[in-house]
Every structure is written in structure tokens, then in C-alpha cells.
Scaffold this active site. Sequence first.
Site, short mmCIF file in Angstrom:
data_model
loop_
_atom_site.label_atom_id
_atom_site.label_comp_id
_atom_site.label_asym_id
_atom_site.label_seq_id
_atom_site.Cartn_x
_atom_site.Cartn_y
_atom_site.Cartn_z
N HIS A 140 7.31 5.19 5.78
CA HIS A 140 8.50 4.46 5.34
C HIS A 140 8.13 3.48 4.23
O HIS A 140 7.09 2.81 4.31
CB HIS A 140 9.09 3.70 6.53
CG HIS A 140 10.48 3.23 6.31
ND1 HIS A 140 11.57 3.84 6.91
CD2 HIS A 140 10.98 2.22 5.58
CE1 HIS A 140 12.68 3.20 6.55
NE2 HIS A 140 12.33 2.20 5.74
N ASN A 156 0.87 -1.17 0.00
CA ASN A 156 0.00 0.00 0.00
C ASN A 156 0.91 1.22 0.00
O ASN A 156 1.79 1.33 0.84
CB ASN A 156 -0.87 0.05 1.25
CG ASN A 156 -1.84 -1.12 1.33
OD1 ASN A 156 -2.30 -1.62 0.31
ND2 ASN A 156 -2.15 -1.55 2.54
N HIS A 158 7.42 0.40 2.55
CA HIS A 158 7.27 -0.96 3.05
C HIS A 158 6.04 -1.61 2.43
O HIS A 158 5.18 -0.94 1.86
CB HIS A 158 7.14 -0.97 4.58
CG HIS A 158 5.82 -0.46 5.08
ND1 HIS A 158 5.47 0.88 5.05
CD2 HIS A 158 4.75 -1.10 5.62
CE1 HIS A 158 4.25 1.04 5.54
NE2 HIS A 158 3.79 -0.15 5.90
#
Length: 346
Positions: free
Chosen positions: A167, A156, A169
Site C-alpha cells: 500500500h 520506502n 505509504h
Amino acid sequence: MKKTSTRLADGRELLYYDSRDDAVRDAVDRRPLDPISTTSEVRRDVLLGDSVAIASHRQGRTYHPPADECPLCPSRDGRLSEIPAADYDVVVFENRFPSLAGDSGRCEVVCFTSDHDASFAGLGEERAALVLDAWTDRTAELAELPQVEQVFCFENRGAEIGVTLGHPHGQIYAYPFVTPRTELMLRSAAEHRERTGRNLFDDLVERELSDGERVVLSGEHWVAFVPYAAHWPYEVHLYPRRRVADLRALGDAARTEFPQIYLELLRRFDRIFGDGEPPTPYIAAWHQAPFRAVQSDFGLHLELFTIRRTSGKLKFLAGSESGMSVFINDVPPETAAERLREVATQ
């Protein structure tokens, strides 16, 4: 690739994936954490025939922390995070606030880089290949858990999507059931096989290649196209030309070419709406065959889409989409494909 397994202070597993074989990962998590307690429960909806995860403990998860308090950055300068090391390549760890846990499955976080201000599109090909290796390794290991039926690797990206940590990820969900979308695909594939004697995924890719109007990128081992009946304003499906059931079955040549194709696709997504626009929010979702169902007819692929339909405007899932699961797309798929071809990176 070198893989190092360790444990966080509360017992959760953490895995370092490094490009260098001589990387040493011996940092200890020095945080005074209590053992994890989750209330995750999977309930079956008898009316729709699907499942819902009830996870009230997630109400307390970390929500939009400032950059200097990001839990996915390395532990350095006296600040302790979820990653004990002062730097890393790729890290995977058990989610502290999982939607699925124990007999109800497993949730993991995948950190693509230690650079808080980076994005997947900005990674080099070597790092993107390492992420692919991590996805593949986790798929293989999670497949061995008796309660896991299917593994879903996804990213996402963007606050508009609902991301609470900035961050770069992604996540991995290991479901204790076959997801509704996969069940629909398997049903369609079975009906197509019975009707034509052929594989639905093969025929779908062949049709798009033959037509060509919706093809965005084409390599020797991968092809990316906007689907004929795209649900989202800008939606691209990425398929290996040789059909495989899941990431474990990808050949070396396809694995080598993947970073080139995928990074170019992500960079084009960031250019759709022109310079000066915020980064394009998106969801990137790997669709893999479930482990204990017949896999021979399933085709591994990645679906990448954005909820932004034009500059400054989002596609909301309102009455028809949310209430009846009937999507209404404002952007013709052929127009979306043409735009994605136009914004090829220089």
C-alpha cells in the site's frame, strides 16, 4: 485541512487529515487488540560514535500480506484494518511494530491514499499538498516531545528496497538523538562557515544552478539536481530556493509549488528505465534540522534515490560501501541528470 485525532483499540494514536472541513471521522476500531508491548532499546556504539536501535519485537511484523488482507486499506466489507474508517484521504498512526518507542522516540506510519494500487506519483496535486501538510504538522507536534531530537519523514517504495506492505505509504521516525548523516552535514556546514564566512547549503545550490549540467527541474521556489558526488545511480536532491531549517518554516509560495515539482520528479523516476519495466524502487528522505542544535546554517531538503542502476540490475552495498562507507557509483551524475531531463512527462 481538517485534522481529527482518535485512538485505536490498543491505545495507539491515529490522525485523519482531510481536504474537506466537513469530513466526519467517528469510526471506532472494533478489533480485539491487546495493548502494545515493545522491546525497543537504543544502544550507543562507542567505537563509531553512533547509535543502534535494538527492536526484536519487529521480527513478528506483518510481511507481504495479500492485497485483500492489507492492514493499511480502509475497514470495509466486514474486514477490519488499522484504519477504522471505510475511506480516507491521508492517515497517520503510531506504528504497531515501532523501531523506536517511549523514551527511545516514536515511529509513525503515513498512508498517502486509501487506494491500495496507487502510488505517490499518481496522486493529484491537492492530495500531495495534503501529505506535505501532514508531514509538517507531525514535525511540529513531535518537536514538542522532550525525548525527540530530530524528525525524519520518508518513503520506502518497492520490494527491492525492503518494503513489506504494498500500500502507498511512508513513515516518520522521531529520533532521541541527532542522526549521523545530519551530524556530518552540520560539521561540514560549520567548517565551510569558518573557512568562507558563507552558508554551505546556499553555496551548494548556487553552484548547481550556475553550472546547470546536473539540474533536472527548476521552479520559482524549488530546484532539483543530481549532486556532484552522487552516491546512488540515480539520485536527486530537491531544495527550496529560500533556505529554511525544516518543513515548519516553508513559506506559502513554496508549499503551493512543491506538489507540481515533486510529482513531476517522481513520474520521471518511473520513466528512467523505459516502458515495460517494473515501477522504479526508491527512497525519498526529508532532511530537517535537529530541534535542539543550532539550526541557522542547516538547509531543509529532500533526497530521492533508487538502487536500480540499469534495467534488471540493482546497486548492492557490498564490501566498500558496507564495510568502509565508501560508495562507488556506476552512473556519472551528469549522465543521470541528462536521462532525467530526457524522460520529462508529456
